[in-house]
Design a protein around this motif. Sequence first.
Motif, PDB file in Angstrom:
ATOM      1  N   ASN A   1       0.806  -1.218   0.000  1.00  0.00           N
ATOM      2  CA  ASN A   1       0.000   0.000   0.000  1.00  0.00           C
ATOM      3  C   ASN A   1       0.842   1.273   0.000  1.00  0.00           C
ATOM      4  O   ASN A   1       0.287   2.377  -0.102  1.00  0.00           O
ATOM      5  N   PHE A   2       2.165   1.133   0.120  1.00  0.00           N
ATOM      6  CA  PHE A   2       3.034   2.298   0.212  1.00  0.00           C
ATOM      7  C   PHE A   2       3.992   2.352  -0.968  1.00  0.00           C
ATOM      8  O   PHE A   2       4.470   1.323  -1.449  1.00  0.00           O
ATOM      9  N   GLU A   3       4.273   3.581  -1.401  1.00  0.00           N
ATOM     10  CA  GLU A   3       5.294   3.770  -2.433  1.00  0.00           C
ATOM     11  C   GLU A   3       6.642   3.321  -1.899  1.00  0.00           C
ATOM     12  O   GLU A   3       7.434   2.687  -2.594  1.00  0.00           O
ATOM     13  N   TYR A   4       6.926   3.667  -0.661  1.00  0.00           N
ATOM     14  CA  TYR A   4       8.118   3.209   0.031  1.00  0.00           C
ATOM     15  C   TYR A   4       7.911   3.375   1.535  1.00  0.00           C
ATOM     16  O   TYR A   4       6.962   4.032   1.983  1.00  0.00           O
ATOM     17  N   ILE A   5       8.808   2.775   2.316  1.00  0.00           N
ATOM     18  CA  ILE A   5       8.737   2.803   3.773  1.00  0.00           C
ATOM     19  C   ILE A   5      10.092   3.235   4.318  1.00  0.00           C
ATOM     20  O   ILE A   5      11.129   2.664   3.947  1.00  0.00           O
ATOM     21  N   ASN A   6      10.091   4.252   5.181  1.00  0.00           N
ATOM     22  CA  ASN A   6      11.318   4.769   5.777  1.00  0.00           C
ATOM     23  C   ASN A   6      11.491   4.175   7.170  1.00  0.00           C
ATOM     24  O   ASN A   6      10.631   4.354   8.027  1.00  0.00           O
ATOM     25  N   LEU A   7      12.583   3.487   7.372  1.00  0.00           N
ATOM     26  CA  LEU A   7      12.843   2.798   8.637  1.00  0.00           C
ATOM     27  C   LEU A   7      13.853   3.597   9.443  1.00  0.00           C
ATOM     28  O   LEU A   7      15.042   3.612   9.138  1.00  0.00           O
ATOM     29  N   PHE A   8      13.362   4.276  10.487  1.00  0.00           N
ATOM     30  CA  PHE A   8      14.234   5.097  11.334  1.00  0.00           C
ATOM     31  C   PHE A   8      14.955   4.189  12.333  1.00  0.00           C
ATOM     32  O   PHE A   8      14.530   4.040  13.481  1.00  0.00           O
ATOM     33  N   ALA A   9      16.046   3.616  11.891  1.00  0.00           N
ATOM     34  CA  ALA A   9      16.809   2.685  12.729  1.00  0.00           C
ATOM     35  C   ALA A   9      17.903   3.443  13.470  1.00  0.00           C
ATOM     36  O   ALA A   9      19.102   3.255  13.230  1.00  0.00           O
ATOM     37  N   PHE A  10      17.482   4.327  14.364  1.00  0.00           N
ATOM     38  CA  PHE A  10      18.415   5.072  15.213  1.00  0.00           C
ATOM     39  C   PHE A  10      17.701   5.445  16.499  1.00  0.00           C
ATOM     40  O   PHE A  10      16.518   5.118  16.684  1.00  0.00           O
ATOM     41  N   ASP A  11      18.413   6.103  17.400  1.00  0.00           N
ATOM     42  CA  ASP A  11      17.868   6.455  18.718  1.00  0.00           C
ATOM     43  C   ASP A  11      17.424   5.231  19.505  1.00  0.00           C
ATOM     44  O   ASP A  11      16.453   5.274  20.257  1.00  0.00           O
TER      45      ASP A  11
END
Length: 444
Positions: free
Chosen positions: A238-248
């Motif tokens: 369902n998404f064009e892309y997915i951003n994975l915030f792999a920090f903090d």
Amino acid sequence: MTSFSFVVLSLILSLHLCAGQTPAVGTNKRLICYYDSQSYLRPGFAEMKLSFLKTAAEFCTHLIYGYADLNDDLFEISSLNVDLDMFYYKEIISLKTEFPNLRIYLSIGGDHDNGQYDAGKYLKFLESGKDKQNTFIETAIHLLKKNDFDGLDLAFKLPTNKPRKVHSELGMLWKKFKKLFTGDFIVDPDADLHKQQYTEFVENLSGVFRNANLSLTMTVLPNVNSTWYFDVSEIYKNFEYINLFAFDFLTPLRNPEEADYTAPIYLRDEENRLPHYNVEYQVNYWLNHDCPPNKLNLGIATYGRAWKLSSKSGISGKPIIHETLGPAEAGLQSNISGLLSWPEICSKLTNTGGTGYKGADAPVRKVQDLEQSYGNYAFRPADDNDEHGLWISFDDPDFAGVKTNFLKSKHMGGVALYDLSYDDFRGLCTGAKFPILRSVRGHL
């Protein structure tokens, strides 16, 4: 002229014509740039105006403008700062005139929702049913179309996992014994239901957006447990892309008593580190649950996390650092306790005027990660009065390049850089503006 000479001459002319031009990002890689509109309101050198954003836009394939708010009464999307956004939306969209290939999205949620952190608001929204969710969808389409955004980014502030707690060996034994009777602490007892509701919501939203010729993306915020809320194999389509915030993974607010790498690529498994506090684990979770790698962008932070050291924290600087005193003082640019922008970190690393080992005039010494696996850190031991101690975990431009190479090895779609306003957009450190952004671009 021979045919060989002609080919050589043509090649030389071609290279000459291209000299000085910025090469395009590979057609199969994205460079997602986040822009926090609040940075426009920061005082002095921290204010990031449109002129700086134009410099960054040359390198970005997508720009995500944050943030919009979810109204918790009517479940409508709304501006966090009407006085700013009613004019600034148009200025941001005007970047398309100069950069016609730049895609610009509005993000909802993130770190700037109205009021205090209220993860329950998004759970209530998921529980509200299709009728109220359709109200959200209608207001979102109206806002996006009216202001010529290309799409919406969902950065829902869902409940985060429980922070790691510091335990002595005796405390660890007691914790294991107690779990036999109490079980694990459950953050969201209805997580399975909310996962199903999120799946149904994004399926409905993406269908309506397709008909409206709008794109939909998603940002997984730090410490939001993907196993609780995201049915990966169902939602990715369902998404064009997915951003994975792999920090903090660790921060001075969540973990005031110990300092450690905030965004290591791999697990360093001594000292009972948690196995999911690393980039590789987070990425593999999505890939192992059928998410195509080109759908995923790896989040890289342009800031570092900073702790106060105590006199009991030792002088080696090697993490894990124990008996820390919570967040370090806010920097002049970021103005957030425990968070330092890259130029703020850089300025401390170049301060070598002091000759003492401790104290306010002692240098903050950088320790380079020669293994290119965990990240860099810098530190200054505290004096005997528990003053002037500092420990910082950060990704500099070089290590941002290392992470970019990692995501390429995983065949991921690109980088999600958060945030442009914490990069050195004025070139204060070395004279080069946006050094982290440029490094990522170069490695892509």
